[in-house]
Design a protein around this motif. Sequence first.
Motif, mmCIF file in Angstrom:
data_model
loop_
_atom_site.group_PDB
_atom_site.id
_atom_site.type_symbol
_atom_site.label_atom_id
_atom_site.label_comp_id
_atom_site.label_asym_id
_atom_site.label_seq_id
_atom_site.Cartn_x
_atom_site.Cartn_y
_atom_site.Cartn_z
ATOM 1 N N TYR A 144 -54.877 -44.522 -106.482
ATOM 2 C CA TYR A 144 -54.707 -44.818 -107.892
ATOM 3 C C TYR A 144 -53.284 -44.559 -108.366
ATOM 4 O O TYR A 144 -52.974 -44.771 -109.522
ATOM 5 C CB TYR A 144 -55.697 -43.992 -108.726
ATOM 6 N N LYS A 145 -52.403 -44.086 -107.487
ATOM 7 C CA LYS A 145 -51.022 -43.877 -107.873
ATOM 8 C C LYS A 145 -50.328 -45.223 -108.061
ATOM 9 O O LYS A 145 -50.590 -46.180 -107.347
ATOM 10 C CB LYS A 145 -50.283 -43.055 -106.813
ATOM 11 N N LEU A 146 -49.413 -45.265 -108.997
ATOM 12 C CA LEU A 146 -48.730 -46.516 -109.319
ATOM 13 C C LEU A 146 -47.969 -47.061 -108.119
ATOM 14 O O LEU A 146 -48.038 -48.252 -107.809
ATOM 15 C CB LEU A 146 -47.773 -46.300 -110.489
ATOM 16 N N GLU A 147 -47.224 -46.182 -107.408
ATOM 17 C CA GLU A 147 -46.430 -46.675 -106.289
ATOM 18 C C GLU A 147 -47.296 -47.218 -105.169
ATOM 19 O O GLU A 147 -46.910 -48.148 -104.461
ATOM 20 C CB GLU A 147 -45.506 -45.565 -105.749
ATOM 21 N N GLU A 148 -48.521 -46.655 -105.007
ATOM 22 C CA GLU A 148 -49.420 -47.156 -103.978
ATOM 23 C C GLU A 148 -49.943 -48.545 -104.354
ATOM 24 O O GLU A 148 -50.038 -49.439 -103.503
ATOM 25 C CB GLU A 148 -50.603 -46.192 -103.795
ATOM 26 N N ARG A 149 -50.263 -48.732 -105.630
ATOM 27 C CA ARG A 149 -50.747 -50.038 -106.070
ATOM 28 C C ARG A 149 -49.652 -51.094 -105.985
ATOM 29 O O ARG A 149 -49.885 -52.217 -105.559
ATOM 30 C CB ARG A 149 -51.305 -49.946 -107.493
ATOM 31 N N LEU A 150 -48.434 -50.715 -106.364
ATOM 32 C CA LEU A 150 -47.324 -51.658 -106.291
ATOM 33 C C LEU A 150 -47.005 -52.019 -104.842
ATOM 34 O O LEU A 150 -46.652 -53.158 -104.544
ATOM 35 C CB LEU A 150 -46.078 -51.060 -106.952
ATOM 36 N N GLY A 151 -47.128 -51.045 -103.941
ATOM 37 C CA GLY A 151 -46.886 -51.319 -102.532
ATOM 38 C C GLY A 151 -47.831 -52.371 -101.998
ATOM 39 O O GLY A 151 -47.443 -53.221 -101.190
ATOM 40 N N GLY A 152 -49.086 -52.346 -102.437
ATOM 41 C CA GLY A 152 -50.040 -53.355 -101.994
ATOM 42 C C GLY A 152 -49.769 -54.722 -102.597
ATOM 43 O O GLY A 152 -50.073 -55.745 -101.984
#
Length: 347
Positions: A42-50
Amino acid sequence: MSENEATTSHPESANEGGDKENEFLEPENKRRKTTPSSDKKYKLEERLGGILCCAVCLDLPKAAVYQCSNGHLMCAGCFTHLLADARSRDDTPTCPTCRVEICKTTATRNLAVENAVSELPSECQFCNKQFPRNSLERHEQEECEERVSGCKYHRIGCPWRGPFHEKTNHEQECGHPKKSGAEVMEALEILDQKVMEERKLYKAIFELLGYDKITFNDIQLKPYRSDDFVHRLLYESSRFYVSGHQWLVKAKITENQKDPTQNSERVMTYQLVLKSKVSTALSLSYIVLCGPVGDIKVQPRVYKFDFTEHENETPYETFPLIDAAECNRLLAAKTINFRLIMFWASN
């Protein structure tokens, strides 16, 4: 009121009370939204990475980012590989997500994604700490105390490699400086052999510069298909004249493999062909370099061949590219440009 009546009426009153309590409870969806989660996904950087990852390798791009006309992203390496595969198959390259046609003229760079990716955190391969991707390379090469380092005595045979923070202690205790000359001779011989190979190349080039005739031509190779049962990708230049003789250059990809698309380690080979008739032997040396038109990256090699009336084609020599990725980049282009320098002495 009888005992039975009391028992039957009690559940009704309990249900009424329960219904009133449920009226003040938040809906499940709303409670889920307001409940904090520590899960990394749910972290922003993890979502953006996907979202910003390459559609082919599913990894975040390290440099240029290309997109098809529908906006699907591809890193530069995968983009050129797709074009190279399509060129090898004589097929039209398409986006792996939406199958729309892609080429260097229709696909565009996405600078916003490139800048966004450069700001996303990435983990150092040595210390496992996270840094912005635009500063990670400098950290891993110059700053990280856990980066792999070698002993300063490696030139005389010390094989030690370890964390940078242990380098000073190792060098103080390293036993190689105390070894005799005979013991370090093996390591020095290997080093001398590499230096001699470089000197041999430079010496050959300097000797060629003393020849009577030196010419250069900027060559452009254009692709075509063979007439074999399985069509092969070949390249050929236009004919050009040097010292009264007519020449051309031919090239092909991965000579010993039937289907080059099944191998990512592609190799390009080329030959020089004399189209004119000669009455006497013509001894010629030649070398391929980057020209003013193309940006091909080569490691120069000198080849020599004696042209005669019956031997007018050189063997296919390895095109001196720096790696297989450079070969894919050339395949992705419509033409291949380089400079051919030819040396020969007067008979």
